[in-house]
Design a protein around this motif. Structure first.
Motif, PDB file in Angstrom:
ATOM      1  N   LYS A 274       0.845  -1.198   0.000  1.00 59.16           N
ATOM      2  CA  LYS A 274       0.000   0.000   0.000  1.00 59.16           C
ATOM      3  C   LYS A 274       0.877   1.244   0.000  1.00 59.16           C
ATOM      4  O   LYS A 274       0.588   2.222  -0.663  1.00 59.16           O
ATOM      5  N   ASP A 275       1.951   1.183   0.804  1.00 59.26           N
ATOM      6  CA  ASP A 275       2.838   2.338   0.924  1.00 59.26           C
ATOM      7  C   ASP A 275       4.131   2.089   0.129  1.00 59.26           C
ATOM      8  O   ASP A 275       4.982   1.320   0.553  1.00 59.26           O
ATOM      9  N   THR A 276       4.239   2.739  -1.023  1.00 60.00           N
ATOM     10  CA  THR A 276       5.441   2.554  -1.844  1.00 60.00           C
ATOM     11  C   THR A 276       6.486   3.645  -1.574  1.00 60.00           C
ATOM     12  O   THR A 276       7.529   3.680  -2.216  1.00 60.00           O
ATOM     13  N   SER A 277       6.178   4.524  -0.620  1.00 62.15           N
ATOM     14  CA  SER A 277       7.106   5.646  -0.376  1.00 62.15           C
ATOM     15  C   SER A 277       8.424   5.182   0.234  1.00 62.15           C
ATOM     16  O   SER A 277       9.401   5.919   0.242  1.00 62.15           O
TER      17      SER A 277
ATOM     18  N   ALA B 257       0.319 -12.167  -6.310  1.00 67.82           N
ATOM     19  CA  ALA B 257       1.418 -12.155  -5.342  1.00 67.82           C
ATOM     20  C   ALA B 257       1.757 -13.592  -4.981  1.00 67.82           C
ATOM     21  O   ALA B 257       0.864 -14.408  -4.720  1.00 67.82           O
ATOM     22  N   CYS B 258       3.040 -13.902  -4.993  1.00 62.89           N
ATOM     23  CA  CYS B 258       3.495 -15.250  -4.663  1.00 62.89           C
ATOM     24  C   CYS B 258       3.222 -15.541  -3.179  1.00 62.89           C
ATOM     25  O   CYS B 258       3.815 -14.910  -2.300  1.00 62.89           O
ATOM     26  N   GLU B 259       2.316 -16.471  -2.968  1.00 64.10           N
ATOM     27  CA  GLU B 259       1.880 -16.801  -1.603  1.00 64.10           C
ATOM     28  C   GLU B 259       3.059 -17.249  -0.726  1.00 64.10           C
ATOM     29  O   GLU B 259       3.187 -16.855   0.433  1.00 64.10           O
TER      30      GLU B 259
ATOM     31  N   PHE C 174      -0.916  -5.282   1.452  1.00 64.88           N
ATOM     32  CA  PHE C 174      -0.953  -5.077  -0.001  1.00 64.88           C
ATOM     33  C   PHE C 174      -2.223  -4.351  -0.452  1.00 64.88           C
ATOM     34  O   PHE C 174      -3.246  -4.388   0.234  1.00 64.88           O
ATOM     35  N   ILE C 175      -2.128  -3.734  -1.614  1.00 67.70           N
ATOM     36  CA  ILE C 175      -3.277  -3.019  -2.182  1.00 67.70           C
ATOM     37  C   ILE C 175      -4.414  -3.995  -2.510  1.00 67.70           C
ATOM     38  O   ILE C 175      -4.179  -5.198  -2.639  1.00 67.70           O
TER      39      ILE C 175
END
Lengths: 171, 74
Positions: free
Chosen positions: A50-53, A131-133, A146-147
């Protein structure tokens, strides 16, 4: 030519710079009428946070990275500092923040899309994000990190997506 | 005369293509879109985009470091 109309990408890198190629090619692929899936594994999972900063670019051990200032007088902007700065400098605290800041500035100046903007376009274009579990569990992530719009699955699902695709890229 | 105009000036790869795709998806078949771009790479990219998507690139005009692409929606 249905075979030309499908593409898969395996995204394995989680630094700020390497976050761009998968999203650029995925969004452009959809724009060109392809059905696109990105499988995010290992460090590539960072691209779905969610946060890519917090994503950084590191000049450490990366002698190919040009280092030019995105501001200042024109003669100064032309100088590539990369060969002039010893690599040991980039092991100092906060140098990654500096490099990331300068790269973001340079991108803005060049009209390059923001990372979150590209990712949002991919979602809007119905790029499938898997997304690889296994690595989600391995790195101790929670699915809430995650988004929305991410599927969680494994390698077999990736191969299922590859069926009938003739662009399968590893990044 | 274009039915729609998209100004993608100042934007770099792949944004002109993505915005062109979005603009065309809102238009009816046979309508004309003008795309204005300052990205020199878009000269080849818009051509490739039209080639792959079946949209027709009617003309490419360069003027004062700006490119105007006229596209007919397929």
């Amino acid at each position: 030519m249905s075979d030309n109309k499908k593409m898969t990408i395996i995204a394995t890198k989680g630094t700020f710079d390497w976050a761009f190629p998968p999203f650029i090619l995925a969004s452009t692929g959809v724009a060109m009428d392809k059905k696109v899936t990105i499988f995010f594994t290992f460090y590539g999972l960072n691209l779905l946070l969610k946060d890519t900063s917090k994503l950084r670019v590191s000049p450490m051990g990366n002698p190919a990275m040009p280092m030019k200032l995105p501001f200042g007088p024109e003669w100064l902007q032309k100088i590539d500092f990369s060969p002039k700065i010893p690599n040991i400098f980039w092991s100092l605290p906060f140098t990654e923040h500096l490099a990331t800041y300068l790269m973001k500035k340079t991108m803005k100046k060049n009209g390059v899309a923001k990372l979150d903007e590209l990712r949002a376009i991919c979602l809007e274009f119905d790029v499938k994000f898997i997304a690889c579990e296994m690595t989600v569990d391995l790195f101790g992530y929670s699915k809430d990190d995650f988004i929305d719009g991410v599927e969680f699955a494994g390698a077999a699902s990736y191969f299922d997506e590859c069926d009938g695709s003739n662009h399968n890229l590893y990044m | 005369m274009a039915d729609e105009t998209l100004d993608a000036s100042g934007l770099n790869c792949p944004l002109p293509i993505l915005k062109t795709k979005k603009a065309l998806s809102k238009m009816d078949t046979g309508k004309i879109l003008d795309v204005i771009s300052t990205d020199a790479g878009s000269v080849k990219d818009i051509d490739a985009f039209c080639n792959q998507t079946g949209n027709k690139l009617i003309s490419t005009v360069e003027k004062d470091n700006k490119y105007v692409f006229t596209i007919e929606k397929a």
